[in-house]
Design an enzyme around this catalytic site. Structure first.
Site, mmCIF file in Angstrom:
data_model
loop_
_atom_site.group_PDB
_atom_site.id
_atom_site.type_symbol
_atom_site.label_atom_id
_atom_site.label_comp_id
_atom_site.label_asym_id
_atom_site.label_seq_id
_atom_site.Cartn_x
_atom_site.Cartn_y
_atom_site.Cartn_z
ATOM 1 N N ASP A 54 -1.090 -0.482 6.083
ATOM 2 C CA ASP A 54 -1.256 0.098 7.421
ATOM 3 C C ASP A 54 -2.658 -0.177 7.957
ATOM 4 O OD1 ASP A 54 -2.731 1.739 5.823
ATOM 5 O OD2 ASP A 54 -1.794 3.614 6.460
ATOM 6 N N ASP A 85 0.890 -1.148 0.000
ATOM 7 C CA ASP A 85 0.000 0.000 0.000
ATOM 8 C C ASP A 85 0.940 1.213 0.000
ATOM 9 O OD1 ASP A 85 -2.428 1.479 0.524
ATOM 10 O OD2 ASP A 85 -1.721 1.718 2.577
ATOM 11 N N ASP A 145 -7.353 -0.962 4.163
ATOM 12 C CA ASP A 145 -6.861 -2.149 3.470
ATOM 13 C C ASP A 145 -6.789 -3.410 4.343
ATOM 14 O OD1 ASP A 145 -4.573 -1.632 4.898
ATOM 15 O OD2 ASP A 145 -3.516 -0.707 3.220
HETATM 16 P P1 ADP Z 1 -3.883 4.718 -0.045
HETATM 17 O O1 ADP Z 1 -4.109 3.605 -1.002
HETATM 18 O O2 ADP Z 1 -2.898 5.692 -0.591
HETATM 19 O O3 ADP Z 1 -3.548 4.259 1.331
HETATM 20 P P2 ADP Z 1 -6.733 5.273 0.548
HETATM 21 O O4 ADP Z 1 -7.375 4.115 -0.139
HETATM 22 O O5 ADP Z 1 -6.761 5.283 2.034
HETATM 23 O O6 ADP Z 1 -5.243 5.547 0.021
HETATM 24 O O7 ADP Z 1 -7.401 6.611 0.022
HETATM 25 C C1 ADP Z 1 -7.410 6.892 -1.345
HETATM 26 C C2 ADP Z 1 -7.747 8.314 -1.643
HETATM 27 O O8 ADP Z 1 -9.038 8.617 -1.145
HETATM 28 C C3 ADP Z 1 -6.834 9.324 -1.014
HETATM 29 O O9 ADP Z 1 -5.693 9.567 -1.798
HETATM 30 C C4 ADP Z 1 -7.740 10.538 -0.944
HETATM 31 O O10 ADP Z 1 -7.772 11.191 -2.199
HETATM 32 C C5 ADP Z 1 -9.098 9.954 -0.681
HETATM 33 N N1 ADP Z 1 -9.441 9.929 0.745
HETATM 34 C C6 ADP Z 1 -9.566 8.839 1.541
HETATM 35 N N2 ADP Z 1 -9.902 9.176 2.795
HETATM 36 C C7 ADP Z 1 -9.950 10.519 2.806
HETATM 37 C C8 ADP Z 1 -10.230 11.495 3.832
HETATM 38 N N3 ADP Z 1 -10.494 11.172 5.083
HETATM 39 N N4 ADP Z 1 -10.194 12.801 3.464
HETATM 40 C C9 ADP Z 1 -9.908 13.164 2.200
HETATM 41 N N5 ADP Z 1 -9.639 12.306 1.222
HETATM 42 C C10 ADP Z 1 -9.661 11.013 1.497
HETATM 43 MG MG MG Z 2 -3.680 3.258 3.134
#
Ligand code: ADP
Ligand code: MG
Length: 319
Positions: free
Chosen positions: A212, A19, A216
């Site tokens: 983390d 991730d 996921d």
């Molecule tokens: P990653 O795969 O990088 O860990 P996530 O799946 O957790 O990312 O989130 C993907 C995207 O969703 C982030 O890059 C962001 O654009 C958006 N996102 C997720 N949670 C939030 C939040 N709490 N506030 C703003 N944007 C969010």
């Molecule tokens: Mg993540």
């Protein structure tokens, strides 16, 4: 490690899937700029931080930190977090949408793309676009070495999965030397992707997923081996994972693989040694050549050699 079976599986790891946020990067975002805003920058950040008040996502926490002042929980109601998209909340009676382009499209809000590379948080107030906040994350200092060491430890393919924009994802992957990148994935897409990757590889090779646990955790339990960040990661991650890195350092993955390979090698050496000496002693006994000393060596002597050999597990070279 939650069991010796994971130690054994780890020695057969040929593919490691990561991730991005919080795993390869620190998950601590700094605000780089606010663009196309009608209200002042501070006001946009304040509203976004308040909307994120209940979020445990690294982006939410970083916006709260960027605001810097005490956040008044009483100003916020009707919070909804859409994982992989962003949050919606009512702040001071104004409906705030804060999230990525997917969130804006989902609510039919016209938004302006950003030309700067970074993670973009679009903000809309009462359904009207109010600008975007550009934030960026920094790589963990050991991420690059971690990927290189995995290759040295026998991993053939490294993959990164992220919900973030492809521009950011490609930049991070290029910098770290990751073989394949899949971006703009929703949490469910990550599970599907890992299933696809598991299907594509030979069944005896194992796939490890490192995350983390924020959005996921299901992937951690689906992979052959789930590796979680223990210090910053969520409780769900520690629960779902098979192996937990207590200090969140990705370098430890290659080290764990080397430990597992060494342990297995020593286990097989000991089995061959013990059986070999015992069979030899039996044969000598059958033809009348074995005496008491040979018998004691075949029993206690071999045991002591095996124990001494096993102690070598404690010594794994640093790379
Ligand atoms: P990653 O795969 O990088 O860990 P996530 O799946 O957790 O990312 O989130 C993907 C995207 O969703 C982030 O890059 C962001 O654009 C958006 N996102 C997720 N949670 C939030 C939040 N709490 N506030 C703003 N944007 C969010
Ligand atoms: Mg993540």
């Amino acid at each position: 490690m939650k069991g010796s079976n994971y130690l054994e599986a780890l020695s057969k790891t040929k593919e490691v899937v990561f991730d991005k946020t919080g795993t390869l990067t620190q998950g601590v975002f700094e605000v780089n700029g606010v663009h196309h805003n009608h209200l002042s920058e501070d006001k946009i950040i304040e509203l976004a931080a308040l909307a994120e008040i209940a979020s445990s996502h690294p982006i939410g926490k970083s916006l709260q930190r960027a605001y810097g002042k005490e956040l008044d929980r009483n100003r916020v109601t009707d919070i909804r977090e859409i994982s992989g998209n962003g949050v919606i909340a009512v702040v001071d009676g104004i409906e705030v949408h804060a999230g990525n382009a997917k969130l804006m499209r989902q609510f039919d809000i016209d938004f302006i793309e950003c030309h700067q590379t970074g993670t973009i948080i679009h903000v809309a107030l009462d359904g009207e676009y109010a600008g975007h906040i550009v934030i960026s994350d920094v790589l963990k200092p050991t991420s690059k070495a971690a990927i290189a060491n995995l290759k040295k430890a026998g991993v053939e393919k490294t993959v990164m999965l992220t919900g973030d924009a492809s521009r950011v994802a490609d930049q991070v992957a290029a910098e770290l030397g990751i073989d394949q990148v899949y971006s703009e994935l929703l949490p469910g897409d990550k599970v599907a992707k890992v299933e696809q990757l598991i299907g594509e590889k030979p069944a005896k090779d194992k796939l490890a997923f490192v995350g983390d646990g924020i959005n996921d955790a299901p992937v951690l339990s689906r992979a052959d081996i789930g590796i979680a960040m223990g210090a910053m990661g969520s409780d769900a991650a520690i629960e779902a994972a098979d192996i937990v890195l207590m200090d969140d350092d990705p370098l430890k993955i290659a080290k764990a693989i080397r430990i597992s390979k060494k342990c297995l090698r020593i286990v097989y050496q000991n089995i061959v040694l013990a059986l070999g000496v015992k069979f030899a002693c039996l044969l000598l006994g059958a033809i009348g050549l074995a005496n008491m000393y040979v018998a004691i060596f075949a029993d206690v002597g071999v045991m002591i050699i095996a124990v001494l050999n096993a102690i070598r597990c404690l010594m794994v070279k640093r790379l």
